[in-house]
Scaffold this motif. Structure first.
Motif, PDB file in Angstrom:
ATOM      1  N   UNK A  27     -11.526  12.707   1.145  1.00  0.00           N
ATOM      2  CA  UNK A  27     -10.634  12.244   0.085  1.00  0.00           C
ATOM      3  C   UNK A  27     -10.039  10.878   0.429  1.00  0.00           C
ATOM      4  N   UNK A  28      -9.639  10.716   1.684  1.00  0.00           N
ATOM      5  CA  UNK A  28      -9.085   9.424   2.114  1.00  0.00           C
ATOM      6  C   UNK A  28     -10.127   8.321   1.930  1.00  0.00           C
ATOM      7  N   UNK A  29     -11.341   8.598   2.417  1.00  0.00           N
ATOM      8  CA  UNK A  29     -12.401   7.594   2.334  1.00  0.00           C
ATOM      9  C   UNK A  29     -12.768   7.316   0.876  1.00  0.00           C
ATOM     10  N   UNK A  30     -12.808   8.402   0.093  1.00  0.00           N
ATOM     11  CA  UNK A  30     -13.184   8.261  -1.308  1.00  0.00           C
ATOM     12  C   UNK A  30     -12.215   7.337  -2.035  1.00  0.00           C
ATOM     13  N   UNK A  77     -10.470   5.030  -0.889  1.00  0.00           N
ATOM     14  CA  UNK A  77     -10.689   3.664  -0.433  1.00  0.00           C
ATOM     15  C   UNK A  77     -11.909   3.033  -1.081  1.00  0.00           C
ATOM     16  N   UNK A 124     -15.056  -3.353   2.544  1.00  0.00           N
ATOM     17  CA  UNK A 124     -14.362  -2.070   2.659  1.00  0.00           C
ATOM     18  C   UNK A 124     -13.503  -2.041   3.920  1.00  0.00           C
ATOM     19  N   UNK A 147      -1.288   0.927  -0.879  1.00  0.00           N
ATOM     20  CA  UNK A 147      -0.899   1.793   0.237  1.00  0.00           C
ATOM     21  C   UNK A 147       0.403   1.344   0.895  1.00  0.00           C
ATOM     22  N   UNK A 203      -7.110   3.697   6.241  1.00  0.00           N
ATOM     23  CA  UNK A 203      -8.475   4.205   6.212  1.00  0.00           C
ATOM     24  C   UNK A 203      -8.701   5.236   7.308  1.00  0.00           C
TER      25      UNK A 203
END
Lengths: 148, 409
Positions: A90-93, A95, B340, B377, B390
């Motif tokens: 979920x965190x990566x998604x 991002x 990213x 964030x 991240x």
């Protein structure tokens, strides 16, 4: 450059790369088959042991190779077979989605859904819904030339 | 003038004025040579093993060296506006064993903090003396400027200073040549592009925050304003005072507010520039076309990654290993991964832009991703020891403790 709705070829069908986790969503796909729930043939399923195995590189490669959308699926939050893999997903998604949005891709092209092993019907529903959304959007801007 | 401060009185949060005791250091270093004195004292007394400084070649050329030679530190004295590198990149496990001190502008300091988070250096053993910074210039730009605007050769220059918004060069024949920085920047010369929209001018994340802003008129050019930010900073100053290298007095209210004012003005200018540079691009295809066009000339040399102070992947990294030009994708996988990875940690130091052989304005591109995502964030890289978003294990970890939190689900 933005693909206009009327530019979408009649026969065009979206190609969607779908990552399914071994324990829930992949079993959910089986369930969908056994239950004979109808769904379009737009998905290219890649089985991974956990949704958190999906690296941003996999997602980007899928887009660059010509996927119109990427759908990541995993166990419901709290049900991960590796304790908390799906929370990391979920965190990566979040991002990746923010980043792809910044790059100019529509939000709907990267999706995340939780499908458990018993949710065959939900699986086919998700596939239908995502396919329909992407069909409305048309081919992805990251698609290389000459790839349908 | 208030009384000299005893070393033992120095504590975190103090705002002081200081200068070097030695006449030689004072005359060589800018603003009283306090930073040089503190570094020299730290080496002399064995407080740190080595110091990372810029070794001067000429008024606008220098290269970084690790040294334990006090003489070399004294020779490095003096602030420079044309800085070649971000020092933090040189702090890596191979180079920083033992205690190390370095002078650092805000972006160096931010890079040190980010590198500490990625375990390439130990924050306990790294002493960072922050320097106020209103922007730096690329040495090559300075050379170009000298030729095109000042009509001077590099060998004629003796000194350089920024005075009242003008960049002044002193030549060996004793003349002054001044041109307003705004005029230089209108021609694409002057400060680095990234410095013009940089959002950190006073390095409050360092152990000491030094600079000449807030130094009262009678001490102008002879003293340095220093704020003690951490216990490590206080140790450094105490050491310098005990060793008899530096003298400190308390700063007065007027100086403190003057410093704040300068900071505010500078930040205001940056904010304005930022709004100009990052004017929103239309959503969708236009946006992608913008990035594609900007990166058109990329030759995939990887120099931008090699100098990036927040990238600690080393030689073998995903962005280079899986990317091949033969793929002929619409956009290189290398750039997508970099976009990213930098979206939460780009500090906007401008190093990538400096080294790019195709002259792509890379920092702008990386910041395009970093600005909205860091805002989302509420994370400012290099300003606190918070884990980069991240790397968070759960979405909840990214929620801001001070309130509103991020907009993630």
């Amino acid at each position: 450059m933005k693909p206009e709705k009327n530019e979408i070829p009649e026969a065009w069908e979206p190609k969607i790369v779908m990552f399914c986790c071994n324990w829930c969503s992949y079993a959910g796909a089986d369930g969908a088959g056994i239950g004979r729930f109808q769904q379009p043939a737009s998905m290219r399923i890649i089985r991974v042991m956990c949704s958190s195995r999906v690296d941003p590189v996999h997602v980007f490669s899928a887009f660059l190779e010509g996927a119109d959308a990427v759908l990541i699926t995993g166990c419901h939050l709290g049900d991960c077979h590796y304790i908390n893999g799906n929370e990391k997903t979920l965190v990566k998604f979040n991002f990746m989605r923010s980043m792809l949005k910044e790059l100019g891709l529509e939000e709907e092209r990267l999706q995340l859904n939780w499908i458990s092993a018993s949710e065959g019907e939900k699986f086919s529903e998700v596939v239908r819904a995502v396919t329909e959304q992407v069909r409305q959007l048309g081919p992805s801007i990251l698609k290389p030339e000459g790839v349908a | 003038m208030s009384e000299l401060k005893a070393g033992s009185d120095i504590k975190v949060g103090d705002k002081l004025l200081g200068w070097a005791v030695s006449e030689d250091v004072r005359s060589r270093g800018a603003s009283g040579g306090l930073v040089t004195a503190v570094l020299a004292a730290a080496l002399e007394t064995g407080f740190v093993e080595r110091v990372l400084v810029l070794k001067r070649v000429s008024e606008f050329e220098a290269y970084p060296v690790f040294t334990s030679d006090v003489k070399e530190v004294l020779e490095s004295a003096g602030s420079m506006h044309s800085v070649p590198v971000n020092l933090a990149r040189y702090l890596k496990p191979e180079t920083c064993s033992g205690k190390i001190a370095l002078p650092a502008k805000p972006c160096d300091t931010r890079a040190v903090v980010e590198r500490a988070k990625r375990n390439v250096l130990s924050p306990e053993n790294t002493y960072v003396i922050g320097l106020n910074c209103g922007g730096t210039m690329h040495p090559e730009t300075v050379r170009k400027m000298l030729e095109a605007v000042y009509r001077l050769g590099p060998e004629e220059i003796e000194g350089e200073e920024i005075l009242k918004g003008k960049l002044v060069f002193f030549t060996k024949d004793g003349k002054e040549h001044a041109v307003p920085i705004d005029d230089l920047e209108a021609e694409g010369l002057g400060r680095r592009d990234s410095c013009r929209y940089c959002q950190v001018k006073v390095p409050k994340n360092a152990d000491l925050a030094c600079g000449n802003w807030g130094v009262p008129g009678d001490l102008a050019g002879k003293g340095t304003f220093v704020e003690v930010m951490t216990e490590k900073g206080a140790e450094l100053l105490r050491n310098a005072v005990h060793a008899g290298f530096a003298e400190l007095i308390s700063a007065d209210e007027k100086g403190i507010s003057a410093r704040e004012k300068v900071n505010k003005v500078m930040l205001g200018m940056s904010e304005k520039r930022k709004a100009e540079v990052f004017a929103p691009i239309e959503n969708g295809g236009e946006r992608f076309e913008y990035f594609r066009k900007e990166l058109e000339n990329c030759i995939h040399c990887g120099a931008c990654k090699a100098v990036c102070p927040v990238c600690t992947c080393g030689e073998d990294s995903k962005c280079t290993a899986y990317s091949s030009l033969a793929d002929s994708y619409r956009m290189s996988l290398f750039h997508m991964v970099r976009f990213l990875h930098l979206s939460d940690s780009c500090i906007g130091c401008g190093q990538c832009e400096d080294v790019c052989p195709a002259e792509i304005l890379l920092t702008r591109l990386y910041q395009r991703f970093a600005v909205p995502i860091q805002k989302e964030y509420r994370y400012i890289p290099g300003m606190s020891d918070r884990t980069p978003p991240f790397f968070a294990l759960k979405p909840e970890d990214n929620e801001d403790k001070e309130g509103s939190g991020c907009s993630c689900r």
